[in-house]
Structures are given as C-alpha cells and as structure tokens.
Design a protein around this motif. Structure first.
Motif, PDB file in Angstrom:
ATOM      1  N   ILE A  79      51.840  37.199  26.682  1.00 17.41           N
ATOM      2  CA  ILE A  79      52.815  37.301  27.889  1.00 17.41           C
ATOM      3  C   ILE A  79      52.887  38.596  29.065  1.00 17.41           C
ATOM      4  N   LYS A  80      52.851  38.844  30.207  1.00 14.70           N
ATOM      5  CA  LYS A  80      53.376  39.616  31.056  1.00 14.70           C
ATOM      6  C   LYS A  80      54.110  39.291  31.838  1.00 14.70           C
ATOM      7  N   CYS A  81      55.644  40.545  31.994  1.00 16.84           N
ATOM      8  CA  CYS A  81      56.512  40.060  32.714  1.00 16.84           C
ATOM      9  C   CYS A  81      56.137  41.168  34.080  1.00 16.84           C
ATOM     10  N   GLU A  82      56.241  42.147  33.392  1.00 20.29           N
ATOM     11  CA  GLU A  82      56.544  43.505  33.829  1.00 20.29           C
ATOM     12  C   GLU A  82      55.220  44.306  34.359  1.00 20.29           C
ATOM     13  N   PHE A  83      55.132  44.740  35.616  1.00 25.53           N
ATOM     14  CA  PHE A  83      53.966  45.299  36.596  1.00 25.53           C
ATOM     15  C   PHE A  83      53.310  46.425  36.641  1.00 25.53           C
ATOM     16  N   GLY A  84      54.888  47.285  36.308  1.00 21.76           N
ATOM     17  CA  GLY A  84      54.163  48.359  36.487  1.00 21.76           C
ATOM     18  C   GLY A  84      54.623  48.541  37.817  1.00 21.76           C
ATOM     19  N   VAL A  85      54.920  47.856  39.025  1.00 23.31           N
ATOM     20  CA  VAL A  85      54.384  48.675  40.603  1.00 23.31           C
ATOM     21  C   VAL A  85      56.512  47.500  41.037  1.00 23.31           C
ATOM     22  N   GLU A  86      57.034  48.848  41.866  1.00 21.88           N
ATOM     23  CA  GLU A  86      58.171  47.991  42.222  1.00 21.88           C
ATOM     24  C   GLU A  86      57.886  46.775  42.979  1.00 21.88           C
ATOM     25  N   VAL A  87      56.741  47.204  43.713  1.00 22.22           N
ATOM     26  CA  VAL A  87      57.275  46.089  44.826  1.00 22.22           C
ATOM     27  C   VAL A  87      56.715  43.962  44.192  1.00 22.22           C
ATOM     28  N   LEU A  88      56.595  44.752  43.117  1.00 20.38           N
ATOM     29  CA  LEU A  88      55.838  43.446  42.200  1.00 20.38           C
ATOM     30  C   LEU A  88      56.737  43.110  41.061  1.00 20.38           C
ATOM     31  N   ASP A  89      58.302  44.674  40.547  1.00 26.17           N
ATOM     32  CA  ASP A  89      58.930  43.789  39.551  1.00 26.17           C
ATOM     33  C   ASP A  89      60.387  43.501  40.290  1.00 26.17           C
ATOM     34  N   ARG A  90      60.579  44.270  42.127  1.00 27.67           N
ATOM     35  CA  ARG A  90      61.744  44.624  42.160  1.00 27.67           C
ATOM     36  C   ARG A  90      62.486  42.866  41.914  1.00 27.67           C
ATOM     37  N   GLU A  91      61.734  41.500  42.501  1.00 26.08           N
ATOM     38  CA  GLU A  91      62.601  39.709  41.702  1.00 26.08           C
ATOM     39  C   GLU A  91      61.281  39.516  40.882  1.00 26.08           C
ATOM     40  N   LYS A  92      61.886  39.112  39.940  1.00 28.04           N
ATOM     41  CA  LYS A  92      61.052  38.449  39.570  1.00 28.04           C
ATOM     42  C   LYS A  92      60.185  36.620  40.315  1.00 28.04           C
ATOM     43  N   ARG A  93      59.384  37.507  40.333  1.00 25.13           N
ATOM     44  CA  ARG A  93      57.552  36.370  40.450  1.00 25.13           C
ATOM     45  C   ARG A  93      56.715  36.361  40.275  1.00 25.13           C
ATOM     46  N   LEU A  94      56.340  36.938  39.165  1.00 26.82           N
ATOM     47  CA  LEU A  94      54.924  37.486  38.680  1.00 26.82           C
ATOM     48  C   LEU A  94      55.446  37.255  36.974  1.00 26.82           C
ATOM     49  N   ILE A  95      54.471  35.800  36.728  1.00 25.75           N
ATOM     50  CA  ILE A  95      54.389  35.895  35.153  1.00 25.75           C
ATOM     51  C   ILE A  95      52.877  35.508  34.376  1.00 25.75           C
ATOM     52  N   GLU A  96      52.167  35.645  33.840  1.00 28.90           N
ATOM     53  CA  GLU A  96      50.545  36.444  33.084  1.00 28.90           C
ATOM     54  C   GLU A  96      50.267  36.469  31.906  1.00 28.90           C
ATOM     55  N   VAL A  97      50.211  35.022  31.863  1.00 32.05           N
ATOM     56  CA  VAL A  97      49.305  34.757  30.065  1.00 32.05           C
ATOM     57  C   VAL A  97      48.246  34.559  30.448  1.00 32.05           C
ATOM     58  N   GLN A  98      47.906  35.037  28.898  1.00 35.19           N
ATOM     59  CA  GLN A  98      46.054  34.393  28.357  1.00 35.19           C
ATOM     60  C   GLN A  98      47.081  32.975  27.895  1.00 35.19           C
ATOM     61  N   VAL A  99      45.526  32.390  28.170  1.00 31.91           N
ATOM     62  CA  VAL A  99      45.931  30.409  27.988  1.00 31.91           C
ATOM     63  C   VAL A  99      44.163  30.837  26.799  1.00 31.91           C
ATOM     64  N   GLY A 100      43.610  30.446  25.896  1.00 30.37           N
ATOM     65  CA  GLY A 100      42.127  30.140  25.789  1.00 30.37           C
ATOM     66  C   GLY A 100      41.429  32.014  26.558  1.00 30.37           C
ATOM     67  N   ASP A 101      40.317  31.396  26.805  1.00 24.95           N
ATOM     68  CA  ASP A 101      39.333  32.026  27.174  1.00 24.95           C
ATOM     69  C   ASP A 101      40.147  32.951  28.553  1.00 24.95           C
ATOM     70  N   THR A 102      41.409  32.501  29.381  1.00 27.13           N
ATOM     71  CA  THR A 102      41.576  32.201  30.957  1.00 27.13           C
ATOM     72  C   THR A 102      42.789  33.197  31.010  1.00 27.13           C
ATOM     73  N   VAL A 103      42.886  34.103  31.586  1.00 25.65           N
ATOM     74  CA  VAL A 103      43.397  35.162  32.254  1.00 25.65           C
ATOM     75  C   VAL A 103      44.817  34.159  32.845  1.00 25.65           C
ATOM     76  N   LEU A 104      45.982  33.287  33.435  1.00 25.11           N
ATOM     77  CA  LEU A 104      46.705  32.553  34.295  1.00 25.11           C
ATOM     78  C   LEU A 104      47.781  33.744  35.181  1.00 25.11           C
TER      79      LEU A 104
END
Length: 262
Positions: A79-104
């Motif tokens: 699970i990834k919730c912080e992306f190290g880019v101010e404009v992406l992290d300013r508001e909670k708008r992204l979440i990245e997960v690994q499910v099986g062989d796929t990154v969502l």
C-alpha cells in the motif's frame, strides 16, 4: 479465473454503504473495489461490513473531503499513500496497491475550475505530476491499472450533448489535452478498447435528474498498460446503484472491468 475490478466515486462512503452492500449482495459480486470521494479519514471508514464480505481494505482518507480506498478479495500485498510530490499529496486523492501481479493506482482528480481560476491551475498541475508518476510506474511494472474519477470527458462521445458542455469544467480543451497526455504514457482506455463507438456515461447531475434521460458524462475510467489490456475480457457501467431513489445514490455509477486474471 476472471477477476472483476471496479471504480466507483461514491460521494461519501458512509452515506452510501447500505446501498453498496445491497448492490454487492443482491446484484453482483466484485473482486476489487476502488472507491473515490469517500469523505472520511481511515478511522471512520466502515471496514466491518466489507470485511464480513471477505475484503482486505486500504484507505487514504481525509476529513469531510476527497479520500480514496481499495477493498480487495485478493490479498493486498503493498500500500502506498504518500507520493513525495506536493501537488499529489496536498489532498488525499491517490492510493496505490499491489494485487497479484498488477499495480492498481486509484485516483480522484480534482474537479478544477474555469481557466484562470486557482482550482483549474491545481488540476493542470495535478495532471502533470500524475503523468510523470505514471511514466515511472509503467517503466517499473508491466501490469498497471490506473482507474478512478478523472473529472474530464475526453471526447464528444463522452457527453450527451456537446453544446451543453461547451466551455464547461470537465470538457475544456486544456483538460482534454492533459488527459490525452496521461494516456500517451502507454495506457489504454479499457472501455474504448471494447466499445469504440458507444456512448455510456458514468455521472449525471443530481439537480436535473439527468439519469432518467441519460443526460450525463463519462468521467470515470479504467485505464491499463498494454500488458494488462491483453487480459481484458469485458467492461461496463452498472446503473443499478445510480437508479435508486432509496437509499440515496451517488451521482456516479460504478464501472466494472473483467480481466482474465491480475
């Protein structure tokens, strides 16, 4: 065995949980649910009813606004919730997960505003940063699915009447340019891949009761890398939740894709 992946802007998960549970138990089963605009912090997310249905849960939430979550019947390996880019992290708008062989990567793009307004500039900057991040993600992973509410109708096929949306937020040339640049990183539009000439909308204005005349926009998408697209079997908009009078629906409908596996 096929795996179903869904994107759904729920416009408040706590207001919509009863409707979503009815949909999942009475209408269809979904393996991976990606929610946007959950409008709550992680601690307020209604985890228990989803866990009872067998879901693992990952949340990047924000009080009263924004927020995204993934509920998966397949194990969530990362699970990834912080992306190290101010404009992406300013508001909670992204979440990245690994499910099986796929990154969502589950995304809720800002609605924006008219050109010259601060919210429009934020939306443009968000798209630029998301595009740069997606390039790196695709370089490191063969199977990527980027999905969510992108708040842009990309073509004339994606609105019910171009005259109505001319000059409106969500159909501005600058917005379309940014979304096309995102796709140019190497993503395919799963719906257009299987339905190149069809109109199917995902959002209808509450104020005009547009759902009953199908006066909507397609602004919710499932995009996939070339390798992930090879496993795509079907994709559709499910109107069951949107055509409810009670419980009160979201103004969006879920989009569900079936992949041979992920």
């Amino acid at each position: 065995m096929a795996v179903s992946v869904c994107t759904f802007n729920v416009n408040s998960i706590r207001s919509r949980v009863d409707l979503i549970l009815r949909w999942l138990t009475e209408k269809r089963s979904v393996d991976v649910l990606c929610f946007q605009e959950i409008k709550c912090e992680a601690a307020q997310f209604p985890t228990e009813p989803f866990e009872k249905l067998g879901y693992h849960i990952a949340v990047n939430g924000q009080k009263r606004l924004n927020g995204v979550a993934v509920c998966s019947k397949l194990p969530i390996e990362r699970i990834k919730c912080e992306f190290g880019v101010e404009v992406l992290d300013r508001e909670k708008r992204l979440i990245e997960v690994q499910v099986g062989d796929t990154v969502l990567l589950n995304c809720y793009v800002p609605r924006g505003g008219l050109e010259g307004e601060e919210r429009h500039a934020y939306k443009m900057a968000f798209y630029d940063a998301l595009t740069d991040y997606t390039k790196a993600l695709l370089a490191a992973n063969e199977r990527v699915v980027l999905l969510g509410d992108f708040n842009v109708a990309l073509s004339d096929l994606d609105v019910y009447d171009t005259d109505v949306f001319e000059g409106a937020v969500g159909f501005l040339p600058s917005e379309k340019e940014k979304l096309n640049a995102l796709l140019a990183t190497g993503l395919g539009d799963c719906y257009r891949r299987l339905h190149p000439d069809d109109k199917a909308f995902t959002w209808w204005d509450y104020r005009t009761a547009g759902i009953w005349r199908d006066e909507g926009m397609r602004i919710d998408y499932i995009f996939a890398s070339q390798k992930a697209c090879e496993f795509l079997e079907s994709i559709a908009v499910d109107l069951w939740t949107r055509r409810r009078r009670s419980p009160t629906p979201s103004d969006h409908a879920p989009v569900i894709a079936e992949f041979q596996h992920i």
